[in-house]
Design a protein around this motif. Structure first.
Motif, PDB file in Angstrom:
ATOM      1  N   VAL A 283       0.863  -1.190   0.000  1.00  0.00           N
ATOM      2  CA  VAL A 283       0.000   0.000   0.000  1.00  0.00           C
ATOM      3  C   VAL A 283       0.893   1.232   0.000  1.00  0.00           C
ATOM      4  O   VAL A 283       1.918   1.272   0.689  1.00  0.00           O
ATOM      5  CB  VAL A 283      -0.939   0.008   1.238  1.00  0.00           C
ATOM      6  N   ARG A 284       0.498   2.251  -0.768  1.00  0.00           N
ATOM      7  CA  ARG A 284       1.355   3.430  -0.914  1.00  0.00           C
ATOM      8  C   ARG A 284       1.324   4.317   0.331  1.00  0.00           C
ATOM      9  O   ARG A 284       2.343   4.583   0.932  1.00  0.00           O
ATOM     10  CB  ARG A 284       0.914   4.242  -2.134  1.00  0.00           C
ATOM     11  N   THR A 285       0.128   4.781   0.683  1.00  0.00           N
ATOM     12  CA  THR A 285       0.022   5.731   1.795  1.00  0.00           C
ATOM     13  C   THR A 285       0.043   5.002   3.137  1.00  0.00           C
ATOM     14  O   THR A 285      -0.517   3.908   3.268  1.00  0.00           O
ATOM     15  CB  THR A 285      -1.268   6.548   1.682  1.00  0.00           C
ATOM     16  N   ARG A 286       0.656   5.656   4.123  1.00  0.00           N
ATOM     17  CA  ARG A 286       0.801   5.034   5.450  1.00  0.00           C
ATOM     18  C   ARG A 286      -0.549   4.922   6.166  1.00  0.00           C
ATOM     19  O   ARG A 286      -0.822   3.914   6.830  1.00  0.00           O
ATOM     20  CB  ARG A 286       1.784   5.875   6.278  1.00  0.00           C
ATOM     21  N   GLU A 287      -1.393   5.935   6.053  1.00  0.00           N
ATOM     22  CA  GLU A 287      -2.683   5.917   6.746  1.00  0.00           C
ATOM     23  C   GLU A 287      -3.546   4.764   6.242  1.00  0.00           C
ATOM     24  O   GLU A 287      -4.201   4.066   7.015  1.00  0.00           O
ATOM     25  CB  GLU A 287      -3.394   7.250   6.541  1.00  0.00           C
ATOM     26  N   ARG A 288      -3.562   4.585   4.931  1.00  0.00           N
ATOM     27  CA  ARG A 288      -4.361   3.494   4.352  1.00  0.00           C
ATOM     28  C   ARG A 288      -3.813   2.128   4.759  1.00  0.00           C
ATOM     29  O   ARG A 288      -4.574   1.189   5.021  1.00  0.00           O
ATOM     30  CB  ARG A 288      -4.361   3.637   2.825  1.00  0.00           C
ATOM     31  N   PHE A 289      -2.480   2.032   4.848  1.00  0.00           N
ATOM     32  CA  PHE A 289      -1.859   0.776   5.278  1.00  0.00           C
ATOM     33  C   PHE A 289      -2.256   0.422   6.711  1.00  0.00           C
ATOM     34  O   PHE A 289      -2.584  -0.728   7.018  1.00  0.00           O
ATOM     35  CB  PHE A 289      -0.340   0.893   5.151  1.00  0.00           C
TER      36      PHE A 289
ATOM     37  N   LYS B 169      -4.960   1.349   8.341  1.00  0.00           N
ATOM     38  CA  LYS B 169      -6.385   0.984   8.377  1.00  0.00           C
ATOM     39  C   LYS B 169      -6.598  -0.450   7.914  1.00  0.00           C
ATOM     40  O   LYS B 169      -7.360  -1.216   8.514  1.00  0.00           O
ATOM     41  CB  LYS B 169      -7.190   1.943   7.503  1.00  0.00           C
ATOM     42  N   ARG B 170      -5.932  -0.838   6.835  1.00  0.00           N
ATOM     43  CA  ARG B 170      -6.121  -2.200   6.302  1.00  0.00           C
ATOM     44  C   ARG B 170      -5.483  -3.247   7.210  1.00  0.00           C
ATOM     45  O   ARG B 170      -5.995  -4.354   7.331  1.00  0.00           O
ATOM     46  CB  ARG B 170      -5.548  -2.277   4.887  1.00  0.00           C
TER      47      ARG B 170
ATOM     48  N   ARG C  15      -7.896  -3.718   9.914  1.00  0.00           N
ATOM     49  CA  ARG C  15      -9.029  -4.496   9.414  1.00  0.00           C
ATOM     50  C   ARG C  15      -8.716  -5.987   9.431  1.00  0.00           C
ATOM     51  O   ARG C  15      -9.595  -6.812   9.682  1.00  0.00           O
ATOM     52  CB  ARG C  15      -9.354  -4.035   7.987  1.00  0.00           C
TER      53      ARG C  15
ATOM     54  N   ASN D 124      -7.637  -4.185  -0.500  1.00  0.00           N
ATOM     55  CA  ASN D 124      -8.942  -3.567  -0.166  1.00  0.00           C
ATOM     56  C   ASN D 124     -10.108  -4.529  -0.367  1.00  0.00           C
ATOM     57  O   ASN D 124     -11.212  -4.113  -0.738  1.00  0.00           O
ATOM     58  CB  ASN D 124      -9.157  -2.282  -0.975  1.00  0.00           C
TER      59      ASN D 124
ATOM     60  N   HIS E  83     -12.320  -7.047   1.900  1.00  0.00           N
ATOM     61  CA  HIS E  83     -12.537  -7.290   3.330  1.00  0.00           C
ATOM     62  C   HIS E  83     -12.325  -8.766   3.658  1.00  0.00           C
ATOM     63  O   HIS E  83     -12.770  -9.651   2.911  1.00  0.00           O
ATOM     64  CB  HIS E  83     -13.947  -6.870   3.738  1.00  0.00           C
TER      65      HIS E  83
END
Length: 380
Positions: free
Chosen positions: A149-155, A157-158, A161, A210, A212
């Motif tokens: 994943v590129r962005t740290r915030e998205r990483f 979150k996933r 999850r 992405n 679930h």
């Protein structure tokens, strides 16, 4: 004689082909099933009595925060590796663990399992779980998810999850795959049987893409129930498995002002007319300079007159009185419909005069004339 021998050989080859086909048909059904309770025999010293020819070693680094835990459990690690005659060294200055074979080592694959053990310990897996890698039916898989994943915030979150609320998603995955899963930093460490590791890797990679994990967990639950039925072992399970389609709910934002593209033409746009071209079209170019000046002065005077008239109108607006609103007079008109009866009113007034006000007395007292009246009469 030669022809008869050739015919016999041809018949034998045909019958051999047929027999091979029959054996293949029988063997295919047996390949899919494994007898219940069958286990591969363990590798002992009798299988390799002479030992290994050369020494092989593996080393791995561990983070600073794992130093205290490794110092505590290091005697247990040496004891577990001592059964397979593997030497382990812990270097706290360099921050590394090294495992190597000895002369007594008889199992060539034992050093590979020791390598996996020190890798799991370096990735924050507890010793009670990591020591299971020394068993024959166990394997491990360390997945790097930091670069998926590129962005740290998205990483983050996933990754959360994948863990789930209070680790519920990870626990469900462990129960369905019979594997131990540890999420630490940018890696996911899994320990268990080969079939379970395959499913864990698929779930982890899909979560980072992405998707679930609940969808994959639902599929695993259905597969687990289908595997219990012996009739469905040789059949396809696609009709029972759910087919989740990806729906893109986010729509692209449309601009407020939509610009329509003009049709493409290879020719350049027409050049605007210059001042000389305009004068040539009207004929002013051929006039004298004096005539041109006179025309300009006339145009300026006309513009000045228009501006003066506008200013005068604005000044005169202040002296124009505003229009007064008409005053509405109130007229009290008597109702013409209700006619007054004067005679009836007079009769009511007369009756009121004759009536005495107050209630009548029960025993009326006779009026007595005063004494001074009698004296007046006698005198007269």
């Amino acid at each position: 004689m030669a022809s008869s021998t050739n015919e016999g050989s041809v018949n034998e080859t045909r019958s051999g082909k047929k027999s091979k086909k029959n054996t293949n048909q029988v063997d295919e059904s047996q390949l899919f099933t494994v007898p219940d309770g069958w286990k591969e025999p363990a590798f002992t010293k009798d299988d390799n009595p002479k030992g290994l020819l050369e020494e092989s070693s593996f080393a791995t680094l561990f983070p600073k925060y794992r130093e205290a835990y490794l110092k505590e459990c290091w005697p247990l690690v040496q004891k577990a590796l001592g059964d397979s005659h593997i030497k382990a060294t812990l270097d706290l200055i360099e921050g590394s663990i090294t495992v190597c074979t000895t002369k007594k080592t008889f199992d060539p694959y034992a050093v590979v399992r020791a390598r996996d053990l020190i890798k799991l310990l370096a990735r924050s897996v507890p010793f009670e779980q990591a020591v299971r890698i020394l068993e024959d039916d166990m394997a491990c898989d360390i997945m790097k998810i930091g670069t998926l994943v590129r962005t740290r915030e998205r990483f983050v979150k996933r990754r959360q999850r994948l863990i789930g609320p209070k680790g519920s998603t990870l626990k469900a995955l462990e129960l369905l795959t019979n594997c131990y899963v540890m999420v630490q930093g940018n890696t996911v460490s899994a320990l268990g049987p080969f079939n379970g590791l395959k499913e864990v890797r698929k779930v982890v990679l899909d979560t980072m893409k992405n998707i679930h994990p609940i969808y994959n967990i639902k599929t695993l639950m259905i597969k687990r129930e289908l595997s219990k039925d012996p009739e469905l072992r040789l059949q396809s399970w696609e009709r029972f498995l759910p087919n989740f389609r990806h729906k893109n709910l986010t729509k692209r934002k449309e601009p407020k002002k939509k610009t329509t593209k003009k049709e493409y033409t290879p020719f350049p746009p027409q050049q605007p007319e210059s001042q000389i071209d305009k004068e040539l079209a009207t004929g002013e170019f051929f006039l004298r300079e004096s005539v041109k000046k006179r025309k300009k002065m006339e145009e300026i005077k006309v513009k000045q007159a228009e501006v003066l008239s506008k200013r005068q109108e604005e000044r005169n607006r202040a002296f124009i009185p505003p229009k007064e609103k008409p005053v509405m007079k109130k007229t009290n008109k008597a109702p013409s419909e209700a006619k007054i009866n004067i005679e009836a009113i007079k009769a009511k007034v007369r009756k009121a005069k004759t009536k005495k006000l107050g209630a009548p007395s029960v025993n009326p007292v006779p009026q007595t004339k005063p004494a001074y009246d009698k004296k007046k009469k006698n005198k007269g």
